[in-house]
Design an enzyme around this catalytic site. Sequence first.
Site, PDB file in Angstrom:
ATOM      1  N   SER A  64       0.812  -1.220   0.000  1.00  0.00           N
ATOM      2  CA  SER A  64       0.000   0.000   0.000  1.00  0.00           C
ATOM      3  C   SER A  64       0.843   1.267   0.000  1.00  0.00           C
ATOM      4  O   SER A  64       0.532   2.232  -0.694  1.00  0.00           O
ATOM      5  CB  SER A  64      -0.942   0.004   1.203  1.00  0.00           C
ATOM      6  OG  SER A  64      -1.787  -1.120   1.147  1.00  0.00           O
ATOM      7  N   ARG A 266       3.571   1.715  10.346  1.00  0.00           N
ATOM      8  CA  ARG A 266       3.454   0.832  11.513  1.00  0.00           C
ATOM      9  C   ARG A 266       4.673   0.942  12.443  1.00  0.00           C
ATOM     10  O   ARG A 266       4.792   0.173  13.388  1.00  0.00           O
ATOM     11  CB  ARG A 266       3.238  -0.621  11.073  1.00  0.00           C
ATOM     12  CG  ARG A 266       1.851  -0.873  10.504  1.00  0.00           C
ATOM     13  CD  ARG A 266       1.577  -2.362  10.315  1.00  0.00           C
ATOM     14  NE  ARG A 266       0.264  -2.609   9.745  1.00  0.00           N
ATOM     15  CZ  ARG A 266      -0.864  -2.695  10.453  1.00  0.00           C
ATOM     16  NH1 ARG A 266      -0.838  -2.531  11.769  1.00  0.00           N
ATOM     17  NH2 ARG A 266      -2.018  -2.944   9.859  1.00  0.00           N
ATOM     18  N   ASP A 445      -4.141  -0.548  -5.520  1.00  0.00           N
ATOM     19  CA  ASP A 445      -2.718  -0.280  -5.286  1.00  0.00           C
ATOM     20  C   ASP A 445      -1.881  -1.544  -5.378  1.00  0.00           C
ATOM     21  O   ASP A 445      -0.673  -1.488  -5.586  1.00  0.00           O
ATOM     22  CB  ASP A 445      -2.516   0.406  -3.933  1.00  0.00           C
ATOM     23  CG  ASP A 445      -3.202  -0.341  -2.794  1.00  0.00           C
ATOM     24  OD1 ASP A 445      -4.006  -1.265  -3.064  1.00  0.00           O
ATOM     25  OD2 ASP A 445      -2.959   0.003  -1.626  1.00  0.00           O
ATOM     26  N   HIS A 446      -2.511  -2.701  -5.198  1.00  0.00           N
ATOM     27  CA  HIS A 446      -1.847  -4.011  -5.268  1.00  0.00           C
ATOM     28  C   HIS A 446      -2.928  -5.065  -5.098  1.00  0.00           C
ATOM     29  O   HIS A 446      -4.061  -4.760  -4.737  1.00  0.00           O
ATOM     30  CB  HIS A 446      -0.779  -4.166  -4.168  1.00  0.00           C
ATOM     31  CG  HIS A 446      -1.323  -3.989  -2.785  1.00  0.00           C
ATOM     32  ND1 HIS A 446      -2.065  -4.951  -2.136  1.00  0.00           N
ATOM     33  CD2 HIS A 446      -1.274  -2.931  -1.928  1.00  0.00           C
ATOM     34  CE1 HIS A 446      -2.436  -4.499  -0.946  1.00  0.00           C
ATOM     35  NE2 HIS A 446      -1.980  -3.276  -0.804  1.00  0.00           N
ATOM     36  N   HIS A 464       0.074  -9.902   0.238  1.00  0.00           N
ATOM     37  CA  HIS A 464      -0.256  -9.288  -1.043  1.00  0.00           C
ATOM     38  C   HIS A 464       0.177 -10.223  -2.173  1.00  0.00           C
ATOM     39  O   HIS A 464       0.844 -11.223  -1.942  1.00  0.00           O
ATOM     40  CB  HIS A 464       0.470  -7.948  -1.184  1.00  0.00           C
ATOM     41  CG  HIS A 464       0.109  -6.964  -0.125  1.00  0.00           C
ATOM     42  ND1 HIS A 464       0.896  -5.881   0.196  1.00  0.00           N
ATOM     43  CD2 HIS A 464      -0.955  -6.899   0.713  1.00  0.00           C
ATOM     44  CE1 HIS A 464       0.331  -5.195   1.179  1.00  0.00           C
ATOM     45  NE2 HIS A 464      -0.790  -5.796   1.506  1.00  0.00           N
TER      46      HIS A 464
END
Length: 515
Positions: A64, A266, A445-446, A464
């Site tokens: 992301s 994060r 975005d993915h 992902h």
Amino acid sequence: MSSTKKPLVLTILDGYGHREEQQDNAILNAKTPVMDVLWQQQPHTLIAASGLDVGLPDGQMGNSEVGHVNLGAGRIVYQDLTRLDKEIKEGDFFTNPTLTAAVDNAVKTGKAVHIMGLLSAGGVHSHEDHIMAMVELAAKRGATAIYLHAFLDGRDTPPRSAESSLKRFTAKFAELGNGRIASIIGRYYAMDRDNRWDRVQLAYDLLTQAKGEFTADNAVAGLQAAYARGENDEFVKPTVIQATGEADAAMNEGDTLIFMNFRADRARQITRTFVNAEFDGFKRDKVVNFGDFIMLTEYAADIKVACAYPPASLTNTFGEWLMKHDKTQLRISETEKYAHVTFFYNGGVEEPFKGEDRILINSPKVATYDLQPEMSSAELTEKLVSAIGSGKYDVIICNYPNGDMVGHTGDYDAAVKAVETLDNCIEQVVAAVKAADGQLLITADHGNAEQMRDPATGQAHTAHTSLPVPLIYVGNKAVKAVEGGKLSDIAPTMLSLMEMEIPQEMTGKPLFIVE
């Protein structure tokens, strides 16, 4: 009313990749009548969202942060992962002045070097090869107490895949005759980004006080005990690694702490618990005055500690270019992806541009999003539809997190429900754009939700993918799609649809040509 604006809306369906096979595909198997019709009837193409096309190593899955940086920059932006790999390969990492000074300071004062980060080959928030290089750097420069505090992944990697990483580092420390893995904890606790301070506190106490619910003689034993309790890597409870007779590895005054995550979103919260004097998320039983605290990359402009690899600044990103041309823009998403449509989309700029409004919708307070796969999409759609019809904005950029956040749980049925929820939302957005005589681009975005099981291992696929993502045009212009695009082509595409000049810094190409 002549001043009423006809907006161009970019809707980013996070984690919504394109995969032809139906097996374990929550997107293809969901009931999506709206997206099906759009794909059949509207100009569309598939675009690359991973690997070299977004500035990542060849074959590396997209993510992301990277996706939004490329979407907003209009050029391929070489990511921290690629940059750090290159630095290590060419040897420059081992002479980085910030890292070497921090280690040398600890050596000179006889203090410990603590290295913390996500021990993972996922390459999304960190890479264990970088952590290995840091261990080697510390040892080469004479550090005698090297402690690795391992955050475990299981989200950008298979749910139970940490053992090989822990074994690799245990072997390295044995080879060096110095240092050890001092603690293990799931990223669920150490890398929260949604102000769940009760989780972060468990990680903070583990790191600062060597205080955890569990103790093990070695890291692999600690991990196996967690598996026996039913905890996957992501959710491993705070575990102190300390053999009988070993001194604890709590963080103490004057020690050096190096945080090896390169992705900011994060890393921010736990960093603030260490470095903010006024921190009030929870009561800190022990506040450590470090000799040095180093963040590998810049986690936020207001975190005032040394940074080993400061950001390369991007000029004339899409948002900045709109501001320079007196255009108005709105960024809107839920908590989970708010940083992505603001900070990351703006190329790492925290402050909104002039003419840029932002709307944050709180993500639901649930432990994991399979429990509420619709998330806060109803409220998000309501606010988005209202903004489209307001006549206030030239451009609106929105992110729906569902496909990604629910995809990460590995719960196939919940992911299907998330995708079906999105279809209903898109129906409302399309209607609003048509009513406003605007234009709409739908993309991602993915990938994530299109691959919910790993065919090789049979485990849930929580990471992902490297698959392409859709790009669909709905609007008031007759356009023809161009093949072979990538995420960095979207900003030039939008400027072209708005009949605006494309800045020379944007090397992407428009993917819809007005006929």
